[in-house]
Design a protein around this motif. Structure first.
Motif, PDB file in Angstrom:
ATOM      1  N   ARG A 161       0.699   4.315  -2.794  1.00 47.13           N
ATOM      2  CA  ARG A 161       0.552   5.739  -2.455  1.00 47.13           C
ATOM      3  C   ARG A 161       1.706   6.562  -3.032  1.00 47.13           C
ATOM      4  N   GLU A 211      -4.385  -4.469  -8.951  1.00 51.84           N
ATOM      5  CA  GLU A 211      -4.179  -4.254 -10.386  1.00 51.84           C
ATOM      6  C   GLU A 211      -2.700  -4.115 -10.718  1.00 51.84           C
ATOM      7  N   GLN A 258       0.817  -1.214   0.000  1.00 52.16           N
ATOM      8  CA  GLN A 258       0.000   0.000   0.000  1.00 52.16           C
ATOM      9  C   GLN A 258       0.850   1.262   0.000  1.00 52.16           C
ATOM     10  N   VAL A 297      -5.589   9.381  -4.849  1.00 50.10           N
ATOM     11  CA  VAL A 297      -6.207   8.073  -4.685  1.00 50.10           C
ATOM     12  C   VAL A 297      -6.858   8.019  -3.310  1.00 50.10           C
ATOM     13  N   ALA A 298      -8.149   7.745  -3.291  1.00 49.35           N
ATOM     14  CA  ALA A 298      -8.873   7.626  -2.023  1.00 49.35           C
ATOM     15  C   ALA A 298      -8.408   6.379  -1.280  1.00 49.35           C
ATOM     16  N   ASP A 299      -8.537   6.396   0.039  1.00 48.23           N
ATOM     17  CA  ASP A 299      -8.109   5.249   0.848  1.00 48.23           C
ATOM     18  C   ASP A 299      -8.808   3.962   0.431  1.00 48.23           C
ATOM     19  N   ALA A 300     -10.060   4.066   0.040  1.00 51.88           N
ATOM     20  CA  ALA A 300     -10.814   2.873  -0.361  1.00 51.88           C
ATOM     21  C   ALA A 300     -10.312   2.302  -1.689  1.00 51.88           C
ATOM     22  N   ASP A 301      -9.632   3.113  -2.494  1.00 50.77           N
ATOM     23  CA  ASP A 301      -9.168   2.662  -3.808  1.00 50.77           C
ATOM     24  C   ASP A 301      -7.749   2.121  -3.796  1.00 50.77           C
ATOM     25  N   VAL A 302      -7.052   2.252  -2.673  1.00 54.07           N
ATOM     26  CA  VAL A 302      -5.654   1.805  -2.617  1.00 54.07           C
ATOM     27  C   VAL A 302      -5.547   0.294  -2.787  1.00 54.07           C
ATOM     28  N   GLU A 303      -6.362  -0.455  -2.089  1.00 56.32           N
ATOM     29  CA  GLU A 303      -6.276  -1.922  -2.150  1.00 56.32           C
ATOM     30  C   GLU A 303      -6.623  -2.462  -3.542  1.00 56.32           C
ATOM     31  N   PRO A 304      -7.716  -2.020  -4.177  1.00 57.16           N
ATOM     32  CA  PRO A 304      -7.978  -2.500  -5.547  1.00 57.16           C
ATOM     33  C   PRO A 304      -6.862  -2.114  -6.529  1.00 57.16           C
ATOM     34  N   LEU A 305      -6.305  -0.926  -6.358  1.00 58.39           N
ATOM     35  CA  LEU A 305      -5.216  -0.487  -7.228  1.00 58.39           C
ATOM     36  C   LEU A 305      -3.968  -1.326  -6.997  1.00 58.39           C
TER      37      LEU A 305
END
Length: 95
Positions: A9, A30, A5, A19-27
């Motif tokens: 970032r 990927e 993570q 990048v929002a905190d909720a989008d870090v894991e999906p990103l």
């Protein structure tokens, strides 16, 4: 190679992407999938294969390297507030 993570970032910061905190894991997932695909490509034996710029062999088009004004000086200076002999004229600012 695996991306955590903090690396996601940092990449987002370097790319100037918020990048929002909720989008870090999906990103992160990927990016790890992309890196896994690149590692798969590294397994292919390419010894003796010449790099290519196109699927179809062709020569690059070239033009003569000649300095010119484009023959459109009148069009270039047409909207200038002030022009003289195809040059922009500006007020003198240094005495």
């Amino acid at each position: 190679m695996s991306v955590d993570q903090a690396t996601v970032r940092k990449i987002a910061h370097l790319a100037r992407i918020k990048v929002a905190d909720a989008d870090v894991e999906p990103l992160r997932g990927e990016l790890n999938a992309i890196l896994a695909f690149v590692e798969t490509l590294n397994e292919v034996d390419v010894t003796g294969i010449e790099p290519m710029t196109s699927v179809i062999p062709m020569a690059m088009r070239t033009r003569a390297d000649v300095v010119n004004d484009g023959n459109i000086a009148d069009l270039v200076t047409a909207n200038a507030p002030a022009a003289e002999d195809h040059f922009f004229t500006v007020p003198k600012v240094i005495e």
